[in-house]
Design an enzyme around this catalytic site. Structure first.
Site, PDB file in Angstrom:
ATOM      1  CB  SER A 115      -0.964  -0.040   1.194  1.00 24.07           C
ATOM      2  OG  SER A 115      -1.999   0.894   1.041  1.00 24.07           O
ATOM      3  CG  ASP A 141      -4.171  -2.139   0.851  1.00 24.94           C
ATOM      4  OD1 ASP A 141      -3.162  -2.793   1.149  1.00 24.94           O
ATOM      5  OD2 ASP A 141      -4.370  -0.974   1.244  1.00 24.94           O
TER       6      ASP A 141
END
Length: 340
Positions: free
Chosen positions: A44, A207
């Site tokens: 991320s 993610d």
């Protein structure tokens, strides 16, 4: 010194949204202390910082600590919030983005910004980040690896390592910005990324923090021999149960209509931090982890002020300086790797 050059290091950067500014502060402190980062793994926000670092520390001309800081402090976070035509409608739009499973924001601006910054550093595909290292597996011969969750096939994916094995794609030809954009696709917040394999299956990528927000084991040797140099981890993982550390505060659509249920918020937060919170308790992990206090800034506070950015950067820098004041590579090897 035991092992190879003591000022070489690999780096693992946790996810954390806007909290990633703290990662940069710690990174700059490591660079100022003379550490040359060989490889970087990120999830991320960590993938964004890691990609810039990997691109800027290859070849003869390398980014200086001041240049790394300047890049990080000029990220246009507010522009990352680019709503779709539907989700731009007050109240109804965000709820539709979540219930429709596509996300509130497109993430196109973030994607374009990452791509342009990498291009400025001479990097487009993972082939540009390939290195010659006889000590690593051929599929892992890159300065950067990012963690992604493939929710179609239900597994954690590490790019570019898994491009060929899982999707039949040549990793050297895959754009770095695409992998980073996939890694930062916070569920329900940013639209997910689609990737089609050579077999025709289209996977939905989100993610990587859903499965490993702090992949500290990324560079563990497969032959189980002592590491050649340290792998430092930098984490801005939230200190639950403090409310302002919820990863997706206000995610529940009912909140936008005056309700208060938080189960969805708690669920996503636990998915992203639960595994790594437990892993950080292991002594051999904790001993090489730099923990940045980021409780004053929320994961999704993309309207962060300059004062907040400065303060978070300084906390990251101070955390790394404190860590380095007691870090000892030889003692680490003796404690966890060498016979006593």
């Amino acid at each position: 010194m035991i092992g190879e050059t003591p000022l070489k290091a690999d780096l693992v950067l946790s996810g954390g949204g806007v909290k990633g500014i703290g990662l940069v502060g710690a990174l700059v402190a490591l660079m100022e202390a003379g550490y040359a980062i060989q490889r970087v793994s990120g999830t991320s926000a960590g993938s964004v910082v890691g990609a810039i670092l990997a691109a800027g520390t290859r070849g003869a001309e390398q980014l200086t600590p001041d240049e790394v800081k300047r890049l990080a402090m000029t990220v246009p976070y507010r522009k990352f919030l680019d709503p779709t035509p539907i989700t731009g409608i007050p109240l109804l739009g965000p709820a539709w983005g979540v219930l429709g499973e596509e996300g509130i924001y497109k993430g196109d601006f973030a994607h374009d910004w990452i791509r342009s910054q990498l291009a400025n550093l001479g990097v487009r595909t993972f082939g540009d980040l390939a290195v010659d290292d006889e000590h690593v597996l051929p599929e892992r011969r890159y300065k950067l690896v990012v963690t992604v969750a493939d929710v179609t096939t239900g597994q954690m994916v590490r790019l570019p390592w898994d491009y060929h094995r899982l999707y039949g794609l040549d990793p050297d030809e895959q754009p770095v910005a695409d992998a980073v954009r996939a890694s930062m696709s916070i569920p329900f917040f940013f639209q997910p990324v689609k990737l089609t394999s050579t077999s025709g299956l289209t996977s939905t990528l989100v993610d990587g923090g859903l499965l490993s927000n702090f992949p500290i084991d990324s560079f563990a040797r497969v032959d189980h021999k002592p590491p050649r140099w340290p792998t430092f981890g930098v984490t801005v993982l939230p200190n639950l149960p403090q409310g302002n550390d919820k990863i997706v505060p206000g995610l529940s659509p009912l909140r936008w209509f005056g309700g208060s249920p938080t189960l969805l918020e708690d669920l996503v937060t636990t998915m992203i931090v639960g595994h790594d919170q437990a892993y950080l308790n292991q002594p051999w992990v904790s001993a090489r982890a730099i923990r940045v206090d980021s409780t004053d800034v929320g994961f999704l506070d993309f309207k962060i002020s300059q004062m907040q950015m400065d303060a978070l950067y300084e906390r990251g820098h101070q955390a790394a300086e404190t860590f380095l004041s007691y870090w000892n590579w030889e003692e680490y090897l003796k404690s966890y790797w060498l016979p006593r």
